[in-house]
Scaffold this motif. Structure first.
Motif, short mmCIF file in Angstrom:
data_model
loop_
_atom_site.label_atom_id
_atom_site.label_comp_id
_atom_site.label_asym_id
_atom_site.label_seq_id
_atom_site.Cartn_x
_atom_site.Cartn_y
_atom_site.Cartn_z
N ILE A 155 4.09 5.70 -5.59
CA ILE A 155 3.99 5.75 -7.05
C ILE A 155 2.91 6.73 -7.49
O ILE A 155 3.09 7.52 -8.43
CB ILE A 155 3.69 4.33 -7.60
CG1 ILE A 155 4.88 3.40 -7.35
CG2 ILE A 155 3.36 4.38 -9.08
CD1 ILE A 155 4.60 1.95 -7.68
N ASN A 156 1.77 6.70 -6.79
CA ASN A 156 0.62 7.52 -7.20
C ASN A 156 0.76 8.98 -6.83
O ASN A 156 0.29 9.87 -7.55
CB ASN A 156 -0.68 6.96 -6.58
CG ASN A 156 -1.00 5.56 -7.08
OD1 ASN A 156 -0.60 5.18 -8.18
ND2 ASN A 156 -1.72 4.80 -6.27
N GLY A 186 7.45 13.65 -2.36
CA GLY A 186 7.35 15.01 -1.84
C GLY A 186 5.97 15.33 -1.30
O GLY A 186 5.82 16.08 -0.34
N ASP A 187 4.94 14.78 -1.90
CA ASP A 187 3.56 15.03 -1.45
C ASP A 187 2.93 13.71 -1.03
O ASP A 187 1.87 13.31 -1.52
CB ASP A 187 2.77 15.67 -2.60
CG ASP A 187 1.37 16.10 -2.14
OD1 ASP A 187 1.20 16.32 -0.92
OD2 ASP A 187 0.47 16.18 -2.98
N PHE A 188 3.64 13.02 -0.11
CA PHE A 188 3.23 11.66 0.25
C PHE A 188 1.91 11.68 1.04
O PHE A 188 1.76 12.41 2.02
CB PHE A 188 4.30 10.97 1.10
CG PHE A 188 3.91 9.58 1.53
CD1 PHE A 188 4.00 8.52 0.66
CD2 PHE A 188 3.40 9.35 2.81
CE1 PHE A 188 3.61 7.24 1.04
CE2 PHE A 188 3.02 8.08 3.20
CZ PHE A 188 3.13 7.03 2.32
N ARG A 189 0.98 10.87 0.61
CA ARG A 189 -0.25 10.64 1.35
C ARG A 189 -0.80 9.27 0.96
O ARG A 189 -0.60 8.81 -0.17
CB ARG A 189 -1.27 11.75 1.07
CG ARG A 189 -1.74 11.86 -0.36
CD ARG A 189 -2.70 13.03 -0.54
NE ARG A 189 -3.22 13.12 -1.88
CZ ARG A 189 -2.59 13.69 -2.90
NH1 ARG A 189 -1.40 14.25 -2.68
NH2 ARG A 189 -3.12 13.73 -4.11
N LEU A 190 -1.47 8.65 1.89
CA LEU A 190 -2.02 7.31 1.70
C LEU A 190 -3.52 7.41 1.63
O LEU A 190 -4.17 7.85 2.58
CB LEU A 190 -1.59 6.40 2.86
CG LEU A 190 -1.98 4.92 2.77
CD1 LEU A 190 -1.25 4.25 1.61
CD2 LEU A 190 -1.63 4.21 4.09
N THR A 191 -4.08 7.02 0.50
CA THR A 191 -5.53 7.10 0.31
C THR A 191 -6.11 5.69 0.19
O THR A 191 -5.38 4.71 0.06
CB THR A 191 -5.88 7.91 -0.95
OG1 THR A 191 -5.45 7.16 -2.12
CG2 THR A 191 -5.18 9.26 -0.93
N GLU A 192 -7.43 5.66 0.18
CA GLU A 192 -8.09 4.36 0.07
C GLU A 192 -7.77 3.66 -1.23
O GLU A 192 -7.68 2.44 -1.30
CB GLU A 192 -9.60 4.54 0.21
CG GLU A 192 -10.39 3.22 0.20
CD GLU A 192 -11.87 3.43 0.39
OE1 GLU A 192 -12.65 2.57 -0.08
OE2 GLU A 192 -12.27 4.45 0.99
N ASN A 193 -7.55 4.45 -2.28
CA ASN A 193 -7.24 3.87 -3.59
C ASN A 193 -5.88 3.20 -3.61
O ASN A 193 -5.59 2.39 -4.51
CB ASN A 193 -7.29 4.95 -4.68
CG ASN A 193 -8.70 5.46 -4.91
OD1 ASN A 193 -9.67 4.71 -4.69
ND2 ASN A 193 -8.83 6.72 -5.32
N SER A 202 0.83 -1.21 0.00
CA SER A 202 0.00 0.00 0.00
C SER A 202 0.87 1.26 0.00
O SER A 202 0.58 2.23 -0.72
CB SER A 202 -0.92 0.01 1.22
OG SER A 202 -1.80 -1.11 1.19
N ILE A 203 1.92 1.29 0.81
CA ILE A 203 2.84 2.45 0.84
C ILE A 203 3.55 2.59 -0.49
O ILE A 203 3.74 3.71 -0.98
CB ILE A 203 3.83 2.30 2.01
CG1 ILE A 203 3.09 2.45 3.35
CG2 ILE A 203 4.95 3.33 1.90
CD1 ILE A 203 3.96 2.15 4.55
#
Length: 388
Positions: free
Chosen positions: A172-173, A177-184, A166-167
């Motif tokens: 990749i997505n 620099g603008d790291f965030r973890l979303t449901e997708n 997931s990380i």
């Protein structure tokens, strides 16, 4: 083959391996004799004196011992290592033992060694499984990771989410620099259901198992010892019951296998099947199966009044029909029967074909060569599917 570590700090060093001539591990006289002795004690059904007589004859022919290490030294070392014990029977006054030699018998330690050796001989050196269960082909909510991933869906448990994958998706997505973890970004690793198997191994101990100059009972014993060692070490949540059948059928314990021998019996296949199904009815596991090792035709039945009906001349219709009835009954109980027929008579194959069709099971027509491997393969394959 060894890795060269002498120049690992040298900037010009290139990692690699050095190949050298294989030097076999030197085997002690005890280890060499012990290998032969284990084979002999299996053939003699646990008769220590007979096994030592055979070993002595082999020593005279092939000079297995030396002046410094004799058969007597080997016997003493077997005692010292706990593989055999000497038992004295009291026969004097007030129950005292006499000064004569006692009877030597094998110990539980040697019984375990024989099972382990049979497993290595027949199935290869199989490493013990930490989980001790078997995978089925069905993927879903289970407790063993399969290595397959899918997108997260509403309702999936949090402990199913693969954080590493997931990380990686989040990087990749969205970029570092603008790291965030979303449901997708979330992915779930599929898991496999684990199944448990209850197996009954039926071994024919009728007199024909040693007729015609061929020892068929020893390979059958080895298969049973190997299968019991496989299950108890690799699949401890499975169950294995072993029974023998001649004029009647009765269960035996795993520890009894080295001492198993044939008797002056006919072949009461129906009694064996009845006992096998009785044993399996008590098991809670969904997956149940019967393995039957036999070399002869069914030739005996026990009648309701206790008398034996026997007929060794050809295939008796009354006895054969009772076998077919038992096969169909096992099918209704969802118990497949796999028959390992260690005989090549065409008319016996016709019986096994009809018996297998009645049960919708399987049959293997084989000699003694490869019997163990075939049973192991079938056992493993059955563990990967639901038996219905």
């Amino acid at each position: 083959m060894t890795k060269d570590k002498n120049n690992e700090r040298n900037p010009d060093y290139k990692s690699g391996f050095i190949f050298t001539k294989h030097t076999p591990k030197e085997q002690s006289i005890f280890d060499r004799l012990f290998e032969i002795f284990q084979e002999l004690i299996t053939h003699t059904s646990g008769d220590f004196d007979e096994a030592i007589d055979w070993l002595t004859q082999l020593d005279k022919e092939y000079e297995l011992t030396t002046d410094d290490y004799t058969i007597d030294n080997f016997i003493q070392e077997l005692k010292d290592r706990g593989f055999i014990r000497e038992e004295f029977k009291p026969n004097g006054e007030n129950g005292t033992q006499d000064d004569g030699d006692g009877k030597i018998s094998i110990t539980e330690k040697l019984e375990r060694a024989l099972r382990k050796r049979a497993l290595e001989q027949i199935f290869g050196k199989i490493k013990r499984s930490g989980q001790g269960n078997h995978k089925t082909k069905y993927v879903g909510s289970g407790d063993e990771q399969s290595g397959d991933f899918r997108k997260y869906q509403f309702g999936d448990a949090l402990d199913q989410i693969s954080m590493t994958e997931s990380i990686k998706n989040a990087q990749i997505n969205n970029g570092i620099g603008d790291f965030r973890l979303t449901e997708n970004d979330l992915v779930v690793e599929e898991s496999m259901h684990k199944s448990q198997m209850s197996t009954v191994l039926m071994i024919d101990i009728s007199h024909s198992m040693i007729l015609y100059g061929e020892d068929r009972i020893t390979p059958a014993k080895k298969v049973a010892m190997a299968l019991s060692e496989l299950i108890t070490t690799r699949y401890p949540k499975d169950t294995l019951d072993i029974l023998v059948f001649g004029n009647d059928a009765w269960p035996i314990k795993i520890k009894d296998l080295p001492y198993l021998n044939v008797g002056p019996y006919h072949t009461n296949t129906v009694a064996g099947l009845q006992l096998a199904m009785d044993l399996l009815r008590r098991k809670r596991n969904t997956n149940k199966q019967i393995f039957m090792i036999t070399d002869g035709k069914p030739s005996c039945l026990r009648l309701p009044d206790g008398r034996y009906y026997k007929n060794s001349n050809g295939l008796d219709e009354y006895i054969v029909n009772k076998c077919y009835m038992m096969a169909r009954q096992a099918r209704k109980l969802h118990i497949p029967i796999t028959t390992f027929m260690i005989a090549s008579d065409p008319y016996l194959q016709q019986f096994v074909d009809a018996f297998t069709e009645a049960n919708q099971g399987k049959a293997f027509y084989t000699g003694l060569q490869g019997l163990g491997e075939m049973i192991f393969t079938d056992y493993e394959n059955n563990r990967k599917k639901k038996l219905r």
